[in-house]
Enzyme design. Structure first.
Site, PDB file in Angstrom:
ATOM      1  N   GLU A  14       6.414  -1.653   3.709  1.00 33.99           N
ATOM      2  CA  GLU A  14       5.127  -1.852   4.631  1.00 33.99           C
ATOM      3  C   GLU A  14       5.452  -0.728   5.495  1.00 33.99           C
ATOM      4  O   GLU A  14       6.375  -0.433   6.445  1.00 33.99           O
ATOM      5  CB  GLU A  14       5.003  -3.059   5.464  1.00 33.99           C
ATOM      6  CG  GLU A  14       3.819  -3.195   6.379  1.00 33.99           C
ATOM      7  CD  GLU A  14       3.921  -4.517   7.209  1.00 33.99           C
ATOM      8  OE1 GLU A  14       2.991  -4.922   7.594  1.00 33.99           O
ATOM      9  OE2 GLU A  14       5.058  -5.129   7.235  1.00 33.99           O
ATOM     10  N   LYS A  68      -4.516  -5.394   3.083  1.00 36.43           N
ATOM     11  CA  LYS A  68      -3.988  -6.795   3.621  1.00 36.43           C
ATOM     12  C   LYS A  68      -5.234  -7.573   3.922  1.00 36.43           C
ATOM     13  O   LYS A  68      -6.060  -6.941   4.693  1.00 36.43           O
ATOM     14  CB  LYS A  68      -3.060  -6.757   4.614  1.00 36.43           C
ATOM     15  CG  LYS A  68      -2.342  -7.808   5.123  1.00 36.43           C
ATOM     16  CD  LYS A  68      -1.316  -7.572   6.212  1.00 36.43           C
ATOM     17  CE  LYS A  68      -0.407  -8.914   6.538  1.00 36.43           C
ATOM     18  NZ  LYS A  68       0.474  -8.701   7.472  1.00 36.43           N
ATOM     19  N   CYS A  70       3.742  -8.663   3.778  1.00 37.02           N
ATOM     20  CA  CYS A  70       4.323  -9.113   5.052  1.00 37.02           C
ATOM     21  C   CYS A  70       4.076 -10.749   5.086  1.00 37.02           C
ATOM     22  O   CYS A  70       4.347 -11.180   4.083  1.00 37.02           O
ATOM     23  CB  CYS A  70       4.184  -8.546   6.329  1.00 37.02           C
ATOM     24  SG  CYS A  70       5.471  -9.019   7.399  1.00 37.02           S
TER      25      CYS A  70
END
Length: 473
Positions: free
Chosen positions: A225, A288, A338
């Site tokens: 990320e 995301k 994440c």
């Protein structure tokens, strides 16, 4: 008794979440007193759900004891007690995982991932594992206090079934194993967003990756990320060319976390490159969807709090739902970024027909998580996140690969076992093979619905028992 239990719960969650202080104070430069207060308030908030569950159980105990006669059975000794208590705790855990966008970190099920109970995740998910862990604990109390052979038999049956489920297969291999290279740059968070160190950070990550870029090497390179701190559109062409070049000698795919700038704002994204694609372009993209409060979006009324921190790229837009997995050779990579892999009910959406289209799409055969936990230093957060990823593999029957900045960069089997792992906070390249899997587990089909309905039914049973006890008193 309840007061001391509440204090112990708050203390436990404070320890489990103490790394929040590091991100706020050490890297966000928030005043120490405010960072400590914010960490404590989060721990108290998380604790309230378990405290409320225990308070409900205590209420049922009191109702039972108030109505107890010489022929009545105290609530703690009743056959249904472990199941009702487990249902109450599970429902409050599910509420915590949903309310205010959800915060299911430190769910009870993750604490027992290395026990036979984890096998039940294939059927009931992490909340089902939490349910069984609480039930078994209560049965053990009954067995020790009342010397109940039925309680021991119940625990034995649940654990034995967990052993069987651990080896039971609901999925099967698909295609050939995929050779992957997972890059862990170990860029300190204090330097990661420093413009003067940006070039060195990129070169360090590329140098690690080139070890696996020879002919016959990796077919998939994964960078963590925010491997690039600038939007892809603003990244110098020579840098974009360098990432493209990794895949040219072996017709490999390259995936990297990078912010993307769109007309309506920024997104926290992963892009997939291919050696045959021109350098300015990319082959596929994932944005995301489940953003972190305060870190990636600002809840209403908390702008003042976020302004106390010095965190770059802290206000993102959400990605679109129903994003398709990314094909690499004969595998399909289901991406999450994440914090997203905390939500098993969202991960399994990729195994269901897309809501936005009637055209069927392939299911993921491999799960991929890219993360940057450098915000939390060398703490238990890294191991906690690894356990969460392992649970997602068990639930879905899919192997997981993780590429992170500081750890845990790992290859996880479809049964949740860690096959390979880089040392935390050290630069390295994890080079290995991953066998993709097809098919669906019961949890992938039904999600949290079964354990939710079971828990609601048992809660109703507990309330009915309490009401009957009240009428007798």
């Amino acid at each position: 008794m309840m007061r001391w239990s509440a204090l112990l719960i708050v203390a436990g969650y404070t320890y489990g979440l103490h790394w929040i202080f590091i991100s706020l104070h050490d890297y966000g430069h928030m005043p120490a007193w405010l960072a400590a207060l914010a960490t404590l308030l989060l721990a108290i908030y998380v604790s309230l759900f378990l405290i409320a569950a225990l308070a409900c159980c205590q209420w049922l105990v009191r109702r039972s004891h108030n109505a107890t006669t010489s022929s009545a059975t105290p609530w703690l000794c009743q056959w249904s007690t472990p199941l009702v208590a487990a249902a109450i705790v599970t429902l409050f855990e599910m509420l915590r995982g949903w309310l205010f966008t959800g915060f299911p970190w430190l769910a009870i099920g993750y604490l027992v991932i290395d026990t036979p109970l984890s096998g039940w995740a294939k059927i009931l998910g992490v909340y089902g594992v939490s349910f069984l862990a609480v039930a078994c604990l209560t049965w053990v109390v009954q067995a020790l206090w009342r010397r109940s052979w039925k309680a021991w038999l119940s625990v034995t049956a649940i654990v034995a079934a967990g052993f069987v489920l651990q080896v039971a297969e609901f999925t099967q291999p698909q295609g050939k194993p995929l050779r992957v290279a997972l890059i862990q740059g170990a860029i300190p968070q204090s330097m990661k967003f420093d413009p003067s160190r940006e070039r060195d950070s990129i070169l360090q990550q590329l140098q690690l990756a080139r070890i696996a870029a020879e002919p016959g090497g990796a077919k998939l390179f994964v960078f963590p990320e925010t491997a690039l701190i600038r939007p892809w559109q603003d990244t110098p062409i020579e840098v974009r060319e360098a990432f493209h070049g990794l895949g040219r000698s072996n017709a490999a795919a390259v995936m990297l976390g990078v912010p993307m700038r769109d007309a309506d704002g920024f997104r926290n994204s992963l892009i997939a490159l291919h050696g045959e694609t021109p350098a300015p372009e990319f082959r596929a993209r994932y944005d995301k969807q489940h953003l972190v409060p305060f870190g990636e979006f600002i809840p209403f009324g908390f702008r003042w709090f976020v302004d106390q921190m010095q965190m770059p790229l802290g206000d993102f837009r959400r990605g679109a739902p129903d994003q398709a997995p990314i094909p690499v050779d004969d595998q399909f990579i289901g991406v999450n970024i994440c914090y997203e892999d905390l939500f098993g009910e969202e991960i399994i959406q990729a195994f269901r027909p897309p809501k936005s289209s009637s055209v069927p799409r392939p299911h993921p055969t491999i799960l991929l998580n890219v993360s940057n936990l450098a915000w939390f230093g060398d703490t238990i957060a890294l191991s906690q996140h690894l356990g969460i990823a392992r649970m997602r593999s068990i639930e879905t029957g899919r192997p997981s690969i993780r590429s992170t900045n500081t750890g845990a960069t790992a290859i996880i089997s479809h049964q949740g076992r860690v096959l390979d792992l880089l040392p935390f906070n050290q630069p390295g390249l994890l080079y290995g093979q991953v066998q993709g899997m097809s098919g669906t587990t019961p949890y992938s089909l039904f999600g949290n619905l079964p354990i939710g309905l079971i828990s609601l039914a048992l809660l109703g049973l507990g309330l009915a028992q309490a009401l009957r006890a009240g009428r007798k008193s």
